[in-house]
Design a protein around this motif. Structure first.
Motif, PDB file in Angstrom:
ATOM      1  N   HIS A  65       6.359  -5.578  -9.019  1.00  0.00           N
ATOM      2  CA  HIS A  65       6.200  -4.656  -7.882  1.00  0.00           C
ATOM      3  C   HIS A  65       6.100  -3.208  -8.346  1.00  0.00           C
ATOM      4  O   HIS A  65       5.372  -2.414  -7.755  1.00  0.00           O
ATOM      5  CB  HIS A  65       7.314  -4.849  -6.836  1.00  0.00           C
ATOM      6  CG  HIS A  65       8.665  -4.388  -7.257  1.00  0.00           C
ATOM      7  ND1 HIS A  65       9.431  -5.052  -8.192  1.00  0.00           N
ATOM      8  CD2 HIS A  65       9.396  -3.327  -6.860  1.00  0.00           C
ATOM      9  CE1 HIS A  65      10.576  -4.415  -8.348  1.00  0.00           C
ATOM     10  NE2 HIS A  65      10.578  -3.367  -7.553  1.00  0.00           N
ATOM     11  N   LEU A  69       2.784  -0.807  -7.915  1.00  0.00           N
ATOM     12  CA  LEU A  69       2.932   0.516  -7.319  1.00  0.00           C
ATOM     13  C   LEU A  69       2.263   1.569  -8.201  1.00  0.00           C
ATOM     14  O   LEU A  69       1.533   2.437  -7.707  1.00  0.00           O
ATOM     15  CB  LEU A  69       4.409   0.847  -7.100  1.00  0.00           C
ATOM     16  CG  LEU A  69       4.713   2.240  -6.550  1.00  0.00           C
ATOM     17  CD1 LEU A  69       4.053   2.460  -5.195  1.00  0.00           C
ATOM     18  CD2 LEU A  69       6.229   2.438  -6.463  1.00  0.00           C
ATOM     19  N   ALA A  91      -0.086  -5.838  -4.543  1.00  0.00           N
ATOM     20  CA  ALA A  91       1.153  -5.102  -4.285  1.00  0.00           C
ATOM     21  C   ALA A  91       1.945  -5.757  -3.147  1.00  0.00           C
ATOM     22  O   ALA A  91       3.167  -5.901  -3.244  1.00  0.00           O
ATOM     23  CB  ALA A  91       0.840  -3.646  -3.948  1.00  0.00           C
ATOM     24  N   ILE A  96       5.688  -4.918  -2.248  1.00  0.00           N
ATOM     25  CA  ILE A  96       5.530  -3.535  -1.785  1.00  0.00           C
ATOM     26  C   ILE A  96       5.223  -3.579  -0.285  1.00  0.00           C
ATOM     27  O   ILE A  96       4.348  -4.318   0.162  1.00  0.00           O
ATOM     28  CB  ILE A  96       4.399  -2.801  -2.552  1.00  0.00           C
ATOM     29  CG1 ILE A  96       4.706  -2.755  -4.063  1.00  0.00           C
ATOM     30  CG2 ILE A  96       4.174  -1.402  -1.992  1.00  0.00           C
ATOM     31  CD1 ILE A  96       5.900  -1.931  -4.452  1.00  0.00           C
ATOM     32  N   THR A 100       4.388   1.546   2.730  1.00  0.00           N
ATOM     33  CA  THR A 100       4.221   2.258   1.461  1.00  0.00           C
ATOM     34  C   THR A 100       2.745   2.298   1.084  1.00  0.00           C
ATOM     35  O   THR A 100       2.215   3.350   0.695  1.00  0.00           O
ATOM     36  CB  THR A 100       5.045   1.575   0.352  1.00  0.00           C
ATOM     37  OG1 THR A 100       6.424   1.593   0.727  1.00  0.00           O
ATOM     38  CG2 THR A 100       4.854   2.262  -0.990  1.00  0.00           C
ATOM     39  N   GLN A 117      11.375   2.106  -7.201  1.00  0.00           N
ATOM     40  CA  GLN A 117      10.041   2.438  -6.686  1.00  0.00           C
ATOM     41  C   GLN A 117       9.885   3.943  -6.540  1.00  0.00           C
ATOM     42  O   GLN A 117       8.833   4.507  -6.870  1.00  0.00           O
ATOM     43  CB  GLN A 117       9.807   1.754  -5.337  1.00  0.00           C
ATOM     44  CG  GLN A 117       9.590   0.271  -5.437  1.00  0.00           C
ATOM     45  CD  GLN A 117       9.324  -0.366  -4.078  1.00  0.00           C
ATOM     46  OE1 GLN A 117       8.917   0.303  -3.129  1.00  0.00           O
ATOM     47  NE2 GLN A 117       9.557  -1.663  -3.989  1.00  0.00           N
ATOM     48  N   TYR A 121       7.032   6.150  -8.398  1.00  0.00           N
ATOM     49  CA  TYR A 121       6.112   6.970  -7.608  1.00  0.00           C
ATOM     50  C   TYR A 121       6.115   8.422  -8.085  1.00  0.00           C
ATOM     51  O   TYR A 121       5.057   8.999  -8.352  1.00  0.00           O
ATOM     52  CB  TYR A 121       6.474   6.895  -6.115  1.00  0.00           C
ATOM     53  CG  TYR A 121       5.696   7.882  -5.287  1.00  0.00           C
ATOM     54  CD1 TYR A 121       4.381   7.614  -4.933  1.00  0.00           C
ATOM     55  CD2 TYR A 121       6.265   9.087  -4.884  1.00  0.00           C
ATOM     56  CE1 TYR A 121       3.643   8.528  -4.191  1.00  0.00           C
ATOM     57  CE2 TYR A 121       5.537  10.005  -4.145  1.00  0.00           C
ATOM     58  CZ  TYR A 121       4.232   9.732  -3.813  1.00  0.00           C
ATOM     59  OH  TYR A 121       3.502  10.645  -3.087  1.00  0.00           O
TER      60      TYR A 121
END
Length: 182
Positions: A65, A69, A91, A96, A100, A117, A121
């Protein structure tokens, strides 16, 4: 005028291109995606680049995941619709949330509950937009993924930038088809 991109047919490939295409199709992808069709003009490059991509996408150096991302961050940064079409579904399958994915697509900062996450990011955004990373974001990311995961993340950013530049330079359409050689 020479077209930037044309989908490849088996009959159009020379022996070296055909061998590389078969090798790619026999791997975990099971097909020859459009960017790799473009790379076949330089078969050795296509072979090495596809192996790197297969390693980055299909090994567990980092949780899936988080990898997905990061891929979405790169694809959104470069405006790579082809890559987004593929990896938004990947994703979702990796966990995810749709919110998102939609926030990323709209260029908005997603709301994260998962701190890993969030770290991925902000690391990706900082690297992509400033070409460096702060100590704070580095430390949060290394805590989230470890040193092996950090190298994997750096690889994902580089590899999917290569994919995105290929898509953009050759103007490969978002609906370009992968092919299977045999």
């Amino acid at each position: 005028m020479i077209p930037r991109y044309q989908s490849k047919e088996r009959e159009q490939l020379n022996d070296q291109q055909l061998n590389v295409a078969r090798d790619i199709c026999s791997g975990k992808r099971g097909e020859l995606p459009a960017p790799m069709q473009a790379w076949l003009e330089t078969p050795l490059f296509a072979a090495y680049a596809s192996r790197l991509g297969e390693h980055l996408r299909y090994t567990e150096e980092m949780p899936r995941h988080l990898s997905e991302l990061a891929i979405l961050c790169v694809a959104n940064f470069w405006g790579s619709q082809y890559e987004l079409n593929i990896h938004e579904q990947c994703a979702r399958e990796a966990g995810i949330k749709d919110q998102t994915i939609q926030a990323l697509r709209q260029g908005l900062e997603p709301e994260f509950v998962d701190m890993s996450q969030r770290a991925i990011y902000f690391f990706c955004q900082e690297v992509l937009f400033t070409k460096k990373v702060s100590e704070e974001n580095y430390q949060k990311t290394i805590l989230a993924v470890g040193s092996r995961g950090m190298n994997h993340l750096i690889g994902i950013l580089g590899y999917y930038t290569l994919i995105s530049i290929t898509l953009n330079v050759y103007q490969i359409p978002a609906n370009a088809k992968s092919i299977n050689i045999d």
